[in-house]
Design a protein around this motif. Structure first.
Motif, PDB file in Angstrom:
ATOM      1  N   ALA A  34       0.772  -1.124   0.114  1.00 16.01           N
ATOM      2  CA  ALA A  34       0.084  -0.037   0.099  1.00 16.01           C
ATOM      3  C   ALA A  34       0.865   1.439   0.076  1.00 16.01           C
ATOM      4  O   ALA A  34       0.479   2.187  -0.681  1.00 16.01           O
ATOM      5  CB  ALA A  34      -0.728   0.246   1.016  1.00 16.01           C
ATOM      6  N   ALA A  35       1.978   1.353   0.954  1.00 14.35           N
ATOM      7  CA  ALA A  35       2.815   2.447   0.732  1.00 14.35           C
ATOM      8  C   ALA A  35       3.574   2.737  -0.565  1.00 14.35           C
ATOM      9  O   ALA A  35       3.525   3.861  -0.972  1.00 14.35           O
ATOM     10  CB  ALA A  35       3.940   2.265   1.925  1.00 14.35           C
ATOM     11  N   ASP A  36       3.774   1.817  -1.152  1.00 14.59           N
ATOM     12  CA  ASP A  36       4.421   1.920  -2.591  1.00 14.59           C
ATOM     13  C   ASP A  36       3.401   2.383  -3.418  1.00 14.59           C
ATOM     14  O   ASP A  36       3.815   3.415  -4.261  1.00 14.59           O
ATOM     15  CB  ASP A  36       4.677   0.281  -3.187  1.00 14.59           C
ATOM     16  CG  ASP A  36       5.688  -0.122  -2.396  1.00 14.59           C
ATOM     17  OD1 ASP A  36       6.442   0.227  -1.662  1.00 14.59           O
ATOM     18  OD2 ASP A  36       5.444  -1.457  -2.050  1.00 14.59           O
ATOM     19  N   ARG A  37       2.112   1.942  -3.407  1.00 10.66           N
ATOM     20  CA  ARG A  37       0.933   2.383  -4.276  1.00 10.66           C
ATOM     21  C   ARG A  37       0.531   3.789  -4.074  1.00 10.66           C
ATOM     22  O   ARG A  37       0.385   4.664  -4.911  1.00 10.66           O
ATOM     23  CB  ARG A  37      -0.054   1.521  -4.167  1.00 10.66           C
ATOM     24  CG  ARG A  37       0.127   0.112  -4.948  1.00 10.66           C
ATOM     25  CD  ARG A  37      -1.181  -0.610  -4.849  1.00 10.66           C
ATOM     26  NE  ARG A  37      -1.454  -1.129  -3.639  1.00 10.66           N
ATOM     27  CZ  ARG A  37      -1.368  -2.162  -2.823  1.00 10.66           C
ATOM     28  NH1 ARG A  37      -0.300  -2.953  -3.268  1.00 10.66           N
ATOM     29  NH2 ARG A  37      -1.903  -2.282  -1.915  1.00 10.66           N
ATOM     30  N   GLN A  38       0.717   4.096  -2.707  1.00 12.34           N
ATOM     31  CA  GLN A  38       0.184   5.543  -2.293  1.00 12.34           C
ATOM     32  C   GLN A  38       1.249   6.739  -2.845  1.00 12.34           C
ATOM     33  O   GLN A  38       0.772   7.635  -3.650  1.00 12.34           O
ATOM     34  CB  GLN A  38       0.417   5.486  -0.857  1.00 12.34           C
ATOM     35  CG  GLN A  38      -0.202   6.988  -0.495  1.00 12.34           C
ATOM     36  CD  GLN A  38      -0.383   6.965   1.017  1.00 12.34           C
ATOM     37  OE1 GLN A  38      -0.150   6.224   1.853  1.00 12.34           O
ATOM     38  NE2 GLN A  38      -0.448   8.201   1.636  1.00 12.34           N
ATOM     39  N   LEU A  39       2.557   6.330  -2.895  1.00 11.47           N
ATOM     40  CA  LEU A  39       3.504   7.141  -3.413  1.00 11.47           C
ATOM     41  C   LEU A  39       3.634   7.088  -4.725  1.00 11.47           C
ATOM     42  O   LEU A  39       3.750   8.157  -5.554  1.00 11.47           O
ATOM     43  CB  LEU A  39       4.918   6.952  -2.771  1.00 11.47           C
ATOM     44  CG  LEU A  39       6.170   8.004  -3.270  1.00 11.47           C
ATOM     45  CD1 LEU A  39       5.702   9.354  -2.743  1.00 11.47           C
ATOM     46  CD2 LEU A  39       7.369   7.467  -2.522  1.00 11.47           C
ATOM     47  N   ALA A  40       3.399   6.199  -5.555  1.00 11.48           N
ATOM     48  CA  ALA A  40       3.457   5.769  -6.736  1.00 11.48           C
ATOM     49  C   ALA A  40       2.196   6.680  -7.626  1.00 11.48           C
ATOM     50  O   ALA A  40       2.517   7.227  -8.393  1.00 11.48           O
ATOM     51  CB  ALA A  40       3.246   4.551  -7.452  1.00 11.48           C
ATOM     52  N   ASP A  41       1.062   6.626  -6.752  1.00 11.47           N
ATOM     53  CA  ASP A  41      -0.039   7.400  -7.242  1.00 11.47           C
ATOM     54  C   ASP A  41       0.284   8.836  -7.378  1.00 11.47           C
ATOM     55  O   ASP A  41      -0.248   9.779  -7.907  1.00 11.47           O
ATOM     56  CB  ASP A  41      -1.266   7.022  -6.459  1.00 11.47           C
ATOM     57  CG  ASP A  41      -1.984   5.382  -7.130  1.00 11.47           C
ATOM     58  OD1 ASP A  41      -1.732   5.304  -8.076  1.00 11.47           O
ATOM     59  OD2 ASP A  41      -2.614   5.008  -6.173  1.00 11.47           O
ATOM     60  N   LEU A  42       0.734   9.385  -6.162  1.00 10.96           N
ATOM     61  CA  LEU A  42       1.165  10.937  -6.058  1.00 10.96           C
ATOM     62  C   LEU A  42       2.104  10.978  -7.307  1.00 10.96           C
ATOM     63  O   LEU A  42       1.981  12.215  -7.945  1.00 10.96           O
ATOM     64  CB  LEU A  42       2.075  11.003  -4.786  1.00 10.96           C
ATOM     65  CG  LEU A  42       2.025  12.743  -4.420  1.00 10.96           C
ATOM     66  CD1 LEU A  42       2.185  12.760  -3.205  1.00 10.96           C
ATOM     67  CD2 LEU A  42       3.467  13.029  -4.899  1.00 10.96           C
ATOM     68  N   THR A  76      10.276  14.865  -5.477  1.00 12.55           N
ATOM     69  CA  THR A  76      11.385  14.625  -4.753  1.00 12.55           C
ATOM     70  C   THR A  76      11.024  14.648  -3.257  1.00 12.55           C
ATOM     71  O   THR A  76      11.581  13.893  -2.293  1.00 12.55           O
ATOM     72  CB  THR A  76      12.770  15.374  -5.078  1.00 12.55           C
ATOM     73  OG1 THR A  76      12.941  15.024  -6.630  1.00 12.55           O
ATOM     74  CG2 THR A  76      13.757  15.168  -4.456  1.00 12.55           C
ATOM     75  N   ASP A  77      10.473  15.911  -2.935  1.00  9.36           N
ATOM     76  CA  ASP A  77      10.116  16.227  -1.851  1.00  9.36           C
ATOM     77  C   ASP A  77       8.971  15.112  -1.088  1.00  9.36           C
ATOM     78  O   ASP A  77       9.173  14.981  -0.089  1.00  9.36           O
ATOM     79  CB  ASP A  77       9.453  17.723  -1.515  1.00  9.36           C
ATOM     80  CG  ASP A  77      10.308  18.833  -1.764  1.00  9.36           C
ATOM     81  OD1 ASP A  77      11.732  18.581  -1.822  1.00  9.36           O
ATOM     82  OD2 ASP A  77      10.012  19.880  -2.081  1.00  9.36           O
ATOM     83  N   ALA A  78       8.181  14.507  -2.030  1.00  9.32           N
ATOM     84  CA  ALA A  78       7.060  13.844  -1.497  1.00  9.32           C
ATOM     85  C   ALA A  78       7.715  12.521  -0.981  1.00  9.32           C
ATOM     86  O   ALA A  78       7.555  11.604  -0.406  1.00  9.32           O
ATOM     87  CB  ALA A  78       5.888  13.628  -2.704  1.00  9.32           C
ATOM     88  N   ALA A  79       8.758  12.078  -1.961  1.00  4.96           N
ATOM     89  CA  ALA A  79       9.482  10.873  -1.597  1.00  4.96           C
ATOM     90  C   ALA A  79      10.026  10.947  -0.601  1.00  4.96           C
ATOM     91  O   ALA A  79      10.320   9.898   0.243  1.00  4.96           O
ATOM     92  CB  ALA A  79      10.481  10.520  -2.880  1.00  4.96           C
ATOM     93  N   ARG A  80      10.885  12.053  -0.420  1.00  6.62           N
ATOM     94  CA  ARG A  80      11.849  12.046   0.895  1.00  6.62           C
ATOM     95  C   ARG A  80      10.702  12.098   2.177  1.00  6.62           C
ATOM     96  O   ARG A  80      11.058  11.609   3.385  1.00  6.62           O
ATOM     97  CB  ARG A  80      12.651  13.484   0.917  1.00  6.62           C
ATOM     98  CG  ARG A  80      13.810  13.262   0.003  1.00  6.62           C
ATOM     99  CD  ARG A  80      14.537  14.562  -0.384  1.00  6.62           C
ATOM    100  NE  ARG A  80      15.634  14.251  -1.307  1.00  6.62           N
ATOM    101  CZ  ARG A  80      15.998  15.021  -1.868  1.00  6.62           C
ATOM    102  NH1 ARG A  80      15.864  16.308  -1.646  1.00  6.62           N
ATOM    103  NH2 ARG A  80      17.135  14.955  -2.831  1.00  6.62           N
ATOM    104  N   ALA A  81       9.582  12.850   2.242  1.00  5.78           N
ATOM    105  CA  ALA A  81       8.703  12.950   3.265  1.00  5.78           C
ATOM    106  C   ALA A  81       8.121  11.568   3.566  1.00  5.78           C
ATOM    107  O   ALA A  81       7.688  11.247   4.431  1.00  5.78           O
ATOM    108  CB  ALA A  81       7.577  13.747   2.747  1.00  5.78           C
ATOM    109  N   SER A  82       8.204  10.639   2.657  1.00  4.84           N
ATOM    110  CA  SER A  82       7.651   9.265   3.046  1.00  4.84           C
ATOM    111  C   SER A  82       8.743   8.179   3.314  1.00  4.84           C
ATOM    112  O   SER A  82       8.579   7.189   3.728  1.00  4.84           O
ATOM    113  CB  SER A  82       6.759   8.478   1.645  1.00  4.84           C
ATOM    114  OG  SER A  82       5.865   9.372   1.078  1.00  4.84           O
TER     115      SER A  82
END
Length: 276
Positions: free
Chosen positions: A42-50, A216-222
């Motif tokens: 789920a965490a992968d899909r959430q960031l991938a969708d973002l 990039t910011d979203a990835a780092r925040a995750s």
């Protein structure tokens, strides 16, 4: 020939694939999701969708990056390379590198390396060599070049006195500058003999800095390291090796199979260099 195991049905593989950091997005599993796979959390899909919200063509970019692997493997095998070291393998997506390489050179040896248990479990289940060549899988981290080079399984499969194609496909983006990515790649280059090749793809902000800054910011925040690099920064990974034609170019422009209308639509630099 041994029949491949379906990792979704085999309980041993499922147990091996349990990932302790499943709450943290993982690049390999995000790619799997973008490419239509089911081996993701789920965490992968959430960031991938973002990413998809910000970059609607992300699935096509992922596919373009994957297509480069097959073109590169075909070209290198046709050039006479019979040994491949693919670090940062990712979850298997057919055709895999060894399928393409062994399609040209049946006796090719391929060593896949990754440090994600999910990737390794699926690789061992699905990546089956032909009857002539060899395929091996090692648990390894690109940041630990010495451990990779000293791995007994790698040494059993690859003769480091003969040319090797080192494949670093969309992996150096996961290594921050503080972790010494240039030094790690330099050590791997140093260990390979004359006539070896280095293939790299790397995401970049060069084509749309504001959007890439957002993801990039979203990835780092995750909790995921994601470092897009400029063309000059990517070129530095090749050191003094000689880039082969067409040089370091957008991934879709690297020896495409047909006309490409907008090569910069996939935000990766791609290139292959040969050791003098």
């Amino acid at each position: 020939m041994t029949e491949p195991v379906n990792p979704l049905e085999d309980s041993t593989v499922r147990q091996q694939a349990v990932h302790p950091d499943h709450l943290i997005p993982n690049s390999a599993r995000m790619y799997d999701y973008w490419l239509g796979g089911k081996d993701n959390y789920a965490a992968d899909r959430q960031l991938a969708d973002l990413f998809l919200q910000k970059i609607p063509s992300m699935r096509e970019m992922a596919r373009a990056n994957r297509d480069f692997v097959n073109r590169a493997a075909h070209v290198l095998a046709a050039e006479g390379v019979r040994q491949f070291l693919d670090i940062g393998t990712g979850i298997p997506t057919s055709p895999n590198l060894h399928e393409t390489a062994q399609g040209v050179a049946p006796d090719a040896h391929v060593v896949y390396a990754d440090n994600d248990p999910v990737v390794l479990a699926h690789a061992r289940a699905l990546m089956i060599s032909n009857e002539v060549g060899q395929v091996a899988y090692i648990d390894a981290d690109v940041r630990k070049a010495e451990e990779i080079l000293a791995n007994p399984e790698l040494q059993a499969q690859l003769d480091l006195e003969r040319p090797v194609a080192l494949m670093l496909i969309a992996v150096m983006m996961l290594i921050g500058e503080e972790e010494g990515p240039q030094a790690s790649v330099a050590r791997l280059r140093e260990a390979l003999p004359s006539g070896s090749y280095l293939a790299i793809t790397h995401p970049t902000a060069d084509f749309d800095p504001p959007v890439v800054a957002e993801v990039t910011d979203a990835a780092r925040a995750s909790g995921m390291t994601f470092v897009p690099r400029s063309k000059a920064e990517v070129q530095a990974f090749f050191g003094d090796w000689e880039l082969i034609e067409p040089g370091l170019v957008p991934v879709r422009a690297w020896r495409p199979d047909g006309p490409v209308e907008n090569p910069e639509s996939a935000w990766y630099w791609a290139g292959i260099a040969k050791k003098p």
